[in-house]
Design an enzyme around this catalytic site. Structure first.
Site, PDB file in Angstrom:
ATOM      1  N   SER A 149     -18.736 -15.293  -4.040  1.00 18.32           N
ATOM      2  CA  SER A 149     -18.353 -14.012  -3.442  1.00 18.32           C
ATOM      3  C   SER A 149     -18.110 -13.007  -4.554  1.00 18.32           C
ATOM      4  O   SER A 149     -17.640 -13.372  -5.642  1.00 18.32           O
ATOM      5  CB  SER A 149     -17.074 -14.170  -2.615  1.00 18.32           C
ATOM      6  OG  SER A 149     -16.576 -12.906  -2.191  1.00 18.32           O
ATOM      7  N   TYR A 162      -8.338 -17.194  -2.514  1.00 15.08           N
ATOM      8  CA  TYR A 162      -9.765 -17.034  -2.216  1.00 15.08           C
ATOM      9  C   TYR A 162     -10.520 -16.527  -3.439  1.00 15.08           C
ATOM     10  O   TYR A 162     -11.559 -17.086  -3.819  1.00 15.08           O
ATOM     11  CB  TYR A 162      -9.943 -16.069  -1.038  1.00 15.08           C
ATOM     12  CG  TYR A 162     -11.387 -15.864  -0.643  1.00 15.08           C
ATOM     13  CD1 TYR A 162     -12.055 -16.825   0.112  1.00 15.08           C
ATOM     14  CD2 TYR A 162     -12.079 -14.723  -1.026  1.00 15.08           C
ATOM     15  CE1 TYR A 162     -13.385 -16.653   0.469  1.00 15.08           C
ATOM     16  CE2 TYR A 162     -13.405 -14.537  -0.666  1.00 15.08           C
ATOM     17  CZ  TYR A 162     -14.054 -15.500   0.074  1.00 15.08           C
ATOM     18  OH  TYR A 162     -15.373 -15.330   0.423  1.00 15.08           O
TER      19      TYR A 162
END
Length: 264
Positions: A149, A162
């Site tokens: 990501s 995350y």
């Protein structure tokens, strides 16, 4: 080592005859990636923790999709998955399974929450690569795509587990590429930006609650960071995975797909 690049006439179905394994394949990005791989001629095995979702996706996408229940964070599950697929030549592995984790300041995140994110997002990639890479290296060919990501490469407040986990995936990818490349196996990562769908809708609701803004204001503030003024779509992510698999010289790369969101 990998063979020569096929002539253009052979590229209508670039994955024809190959079997791909997609983790987290029952919904969202995994389902979109599976659709794209099918369009390129692959057979696809999808995995996930929810058997009902996997069955529904396999039924919807057709006879060239099969499914296996597997929690990628559990070594026993991954080992059983590898044994159940011993008769299949898995030549493409897409490590897509991941969880978003908590939305909170670091000081309010529990060790259990932190570990849960890393168990799925990082340990899962490690376990899957450890299980399926040996057969690829023995054959002298294979492709691994790890879904990371852009959040692993830029600040994103209240999302430390995350973001840290996705940066770890990028580091794992670069090092594994150096290890596996000499055996003819490519390893790359794809870093999507915000993807329109339920996960981002959840984030916008939480951000609106935190700031006292409306959902629309929270969404607009986020997408305004993108050059295209929008999020990417699930189908665009699926198409990007297929495109990476066509790029035979690509190894050890991390590709941003963010509609122009600044990642660094």
């Amino acid at each position: 080592m990998t063979g020569p690049t096929p002539p253009l006439a052979d590229r209508a179905a670039p994955l024809a005859g190959r079997t791909a394994l997609v983790t987290g394949g029952g919904s969202g990005l995994g389902r979109a990636i599976t659709r794209s791989l099918l369009a390129d001629g692959a057979r696809v095995v999808i995995t996930g923790r929810d058997e009902a979702t996997l069955k529904e996706t396999a039924s919807r996408l057709g006879p060239h999709v099969s499914h296996r229940v597997c929690d990628v964070s559990r070594p026993d599950d991954v080992g059983e998955l590898a044994r159940s697929l011993a008769g299949e030549e898995i030549s493409v592995l897409v490590n897509n399974a991941g969880i978003a984790g908590p939305v909170a300041p670091l000081t309010e995140i529990t060790p259990r929450d932190w570990d849960e994110v890393f168990d799925v997002n990082v340990r899962g990639v490690f376990l899957m690569c450890r299980a399926f890479l040996p057969a690829m290296t023995a054959r002298g060919a294979g492709d691994i795509v790890n879904v990371a990501s852009v959040s692993g490469k830029r600040p994103l407040a209240r999302r430390t587990p995350y973001c840290a986990s996705k940066m770890a995936v990028i580091g794992l990818t670069a090092t594994l590429a150096a290890e596996a490349g000499p055996s003819g196996v490519t390893v790359n990562s794809l870093s999507p930006g915000p993807v329109s769908g339920p996960r981002m809708e959840r984030n916008f609701r939480l951000e609106a609650e935190r700031t006292g803004s409306t959902y629309a204001e929270a969404e607009q503030a986020f997408v305004a960071r993108s050059a295209l003024g929008r999020m990417v779509t699930e189908d665009e992510v699926g198409e990007a995975v297929s495109a990476m698999l066509r790029m035979r010289g690509l190894c050890g790369a991390d590709i941003d797909l963010s509609a122009g969101m600044v990642a660094r």
